[in-house]
Design a protein around this motif. Structure first.
Motif, PDB file in Angstrom:
ATOM      1  N   CYS A  70      69.532  19.343  86.461  1.00  0.00           N
ATOM      2  CA  CYS A  70      70.052  18.301  85.576  1.00  0.00           C
ATOM      3  C   CYS A  70      71.287  18.816  84.862  1.00  0.00           C
ATOM      4  O   CYS A  70      71.412  20.009  84.591  1.00  0.00           O
ATOM      5  CB  CYS A  70      69.017  17.911  84.519  1.00  0.00           C
ATOM      6  N   THR A  71      72.165  17.909  84.554  1.00  0.00           N
ATOM      7  CA  THR A  71      73.349  18.227  83.780  1.00  0.00           C
ATOM      8  C   THR A  71      73.703  16.997  82.944  1.00  0.00           C
ATOM      9  O   THR A  71      73.161  15.918  83.162  1.00  0.00           O
ATOM     10  CB  THR A  71      74.520  18.652  84.693  1.00  0.00           C
ATOM     11  N   HIS A  72      74.590  17.157  82.000  1.00  0.00           N
ATOM     12  CA  HIS A  72      75.025  16.021  81.188  1.00  0.00           C
ATOM     13  C   HIS A  72      76.024  15.193  81.994  1.00  0.00           C
ATOM     14  O   HIS A  72      76.851  15.741  82.719  1.00  0.00           O
ATOM     15  CB  HIS A  72      75.637  16.492  79.872  1.00  0.00           C
ATOM     16  N   SER A  73      75.945  13.879  81.868  1.00  0.00           N
ATOM     17  CA  SER A  73      76.786  12.995  82.670  1.00  0.00           C
ATOM     18  C   SER A  73      78.282  13.220  82.433  1.00  0.00           C
ATOM     19  O   SER A  73      79.091  12.883  83.281  1.00  0.00           O
ATOM     20  CB  SER A  73      76.424  11.536  82.419  1.00  0.00           C
ATOM     21  N   ALA A  74      78.651  13.822  81.313  1.00  0.00           N
ATOM     22  CA  ALA A  74      80.062  14.088  81.033  1.00  0.00           C
ATOM     23  C   ALA A  74      80.513  15.461  81.543  1.00  0.00           C
ATOM     24  O   ALA A  74      81.685  15.809  81.425  1.00  0.00           O
ATOM     25  CB  ALA A  74      80.316  13.996  79.533  1.00  0.00           C
ATOM     26  N   SER A  75      79.604  16.234  82.134  1.00  0.00           N
ATOM     27  CA  SER A  75      79.979  17.569  82.613  1.00  0.00           C
ATOM     28  C   SER A  75      80.889  17.471  83.831  1.00  0.00           C
ATOM     29  O   SER A  75      80.923  16.453  84.530  1.00  0.00           O
ATOM     30  CB  SER A  75      78.732  18.392  82.956  1.00  0.00           C
ATOM     31  N   ALA A  76      81.607  18.539  84.103  1.00  0.00           N
ATOM     32  CA  ALA A  76      82.548  18.558  85.225  1.00  0.00           C
ATOM     33  C   ALA A  76      81.845  18.352  86.559  1.00  0.00           C
ATOM     34  O   ALA A  76      82.320  17.591  87.411  1.00  0.00           O
ATOM     35  CB  ALA A  76      83.326  19.876  85.232  1.00  0.00           C
ATOM     36  N   VAL A  77      80.704  18.983  86.757  1.00  0.00           N
ATOM     37  CA  VAL A  77      79.996  18.836  88.034  1.00  0.00           C
ATOM     38  C   VAL A  77      79.423  17.423  88.173  1.00  0.00           C
ATOM     39  O   VAL A  77      79.477  16.836  89.254  1.00  0.00           O
ATOM     40  CB  VAL A  77      78.934  19.931  88.249  1.00  0.00           C
ATOM     41  N   ALA A  78      78.914  16.847  87.107  1.00  0.00           N
ATOM     42  CA  ALA A  78      78.371  15.484  87.168  1.00  0.00           C
ATOM     43  C   ALA A  78      79.474  14.477  87.474  1.00  0.00           C
ATOM     44  O   ALA A  78      79.268  13.535  88.245  1.00  0.00           O
ATOM     45  CB  ALA A  78      77.675  15.124  85.863  1.00  0.00           C
ATOM     46  N   THR A  79      80.643  14.670  86.896  1.00  0.00           N
ATOM     47  CA  THR A  79      81.765  13.771  87.151  1.00  0.00           C
ATOM     48  C   THR A  79      82.115  13.750  88.634  1.00  0.00           C
ATOM     49  O   THR A  79      82.350  12.690  89.215  1.00  0.00           O
ATOM     50  CB  THR A  79      83.000  14.200  86.323  1.00  0.00           C
ATOM     51  N   GLN A  80      82.114  14.918  89.263  1.00  0.00           N
ATOM     52  CA  GLN A  80      82.424  14.984  90.685  1.00  0.00           C
ATOM     53  C   GLN A  80      81.316  14.357  91.524  1.00  0.00           C
ATOM     54  O   GLN A  80      81.584  13.628  92.476  1.00  0.00           O
ATOM     55  CB  GLN A  80      82.659  16.427  91.106  1.00  0.00           C
ATOM     56  N   VAL A  81      80.069  14.650  91.190  1.00  0.00           N
ATOM     57  CA  VAL A  81      78.938  14.157  91.976  1.00  0.00           C
ATOM     58  C   VAL A  81      78.830  12.641  91.899  1.00  0.00           C
ATOM     59  O   VAL A  81      78.509  11.985  92.889  1.00  0.00           O
ATOM     60  CB  VAL A  81      77.629  14.846  91.522  1.00  0.00           C
ATOM     61  N   THR A  82      79.111  12.057  90.736  1.00  0.00           N
ATOM     62  CA  THR A  82      79.032  10.603  90.617  1.00  0.00           C
ATOM     63  C   THR A  82      80.147   9.916  91.403  1.00  0.00           C
ATOM     64  O   THR A  82      80.019   8.749  91.761  1.00  0.00           O
ATOM     65  CB  THR A  82      79.054  10.145  89.145  1.00  0.00           C
ATOM     66  N   ALA A  83      81.222  10.645  91.695  1.00  0.00           N
ATOM     67  CA  ALA A  83      82.309  10.086  92.511  1.00  0.00           C
ATOM     68  C   ALA A  83      81.959  10.107  93.995  1.00  0.00           C
ATOM     69  O   ALA A  83      82.606   9.432  94.798  1.00  0.00           O
ATOM     70  CB  ALA A  83      83.603  10.859  92.261  1.00  0.00           C
ATOM     71  N   GLY A  84      80.959  10.880  94.383  1.00  0.00           N
ATOM     72  CA  GLY A  84      80.535  10.962  95.781  1.00  0.00           C
ATOM     73  C   GLY A  84      79.980  12.333  96.088  1.00  0.00           C
ATOM     74  O   GLY A  84      80.070  13.257  95.264  1.00  0.00           O
ATOM     75  N   PRO A  85      79.396  12.499  97.282  1.00  0.00           N
ATOM     76  CA  PRO A  85      78.850  13.809  97.650  1.00  0.00           C
ATOM     77  C   PRO A  85      79.900  14.909  97.485  1.00  0.00           C
ATOM     78  O   PRO A  85      81.053  14.734  97.842  1.00  0.00           O
ATOM     79  CB  PRO A  85      78.456  13.634  99.118  1.00  0.00           C
ATOM     80  N   THR A  86      79.482  16.033  96.911  1.00  0.00           N
ATOM     81  CA  THR A  86      80.372  17.129  96.574  1.00  0.00           C
ATOM     82  C   THR A  86      79.840  18.423  97.164  1.00  0.00           C
ATOM     83  O   THR A  86      78.660  18.736  96.997  1.00  0.00           O
ATOM     84  CB  THR A  86      80.452  17.273  95.032  1.00  0.00           C
ATOM     85  N   VAL A  87      80.696  19.176  97.836  1.00  0.00           N
ATOM     86  CA  VAL A  87      80.286  20.474  98.372  1.00  0.00           C
ATOM     87  C   VAL A  87      80.146  21.463  97.220  1.00  0.00           C
ATOM     88  O   VAL A  87      81.069  21.619  96.408  1.00  0.00           O
ATOM     89  CB  VAL A  87      81.288  21.000  99.416  1.00  0.00           C
TER      90      VAL A  87
END
Length: 136
Positions: free
Chosen positions: A37-54
């Motif tokens: 889990c991470t906060h929705s404003a975190s850098a990794v969450a921002t990328q993941v919500t935009a689409g699958p992220t390596v």
């Protein structure tokens, strides 16, 4: 994956501003996925919500006294878990040490690598050996 499941904390590695970024997170291994889990404003969450992220996910267990241990790295696609009941289940199982993350992320392994640090002889010196290299 068995070794990874035996510890609770690891590091997620992702790209931020075209550079590698690393964050420590608590994780679970469930049904062959690495969940955190991470906060929705975190850098990794921002990328993941935009689409699958390596991403890469690394965890280890090192005994400094004995100079032994292991490290596992999972490389794969990180996706957001948006299903209400499933996301709630994962949030309930995770034990974060800072707050509660509202974005659940699942890493789908594509490559799992690792090594063990073992004693190589009676002198007490240790050596690294490749332990596993799997491609699901």
């Amino acid at each position: 994956m068995r070794l990874l499941a035996s510890v609770r904390v690891g590091r997620v590695v992702f790209t931020q501003w075209a550079l590698p970024a690393i964050r420590p997170v608590n994780h679970l291994v469930v049904d062959g996925l690495v969940i955190f889990c991470t906060h929705s404003a975190s850098a990794v969450a921002t990328q993941v919500t935009a689409g699958p992220t390596v991403v890469a996910y690394e965890a280890d267990d090192i005994d400094e006294e004995r100079r032994t241990g292991w490290s596992v790295v999972v490389t794969g696609l990180a996706v957001g878990v948006d299903a209400g009941e499933l996301a709630d289940r994962y949030r309930g199982l995770l034990r974060p040490w800072v707050g509660r993350g509202d974005q659940v992320v699942a890493v789908q392994p594509r490559l799992v690598t690792g090594f063990r640090m073992v004693r190589s002889d009676d002198t007490g010196q240790s050596a690294s050996t490749v332990d596993v290299r799997l491609s699901p």
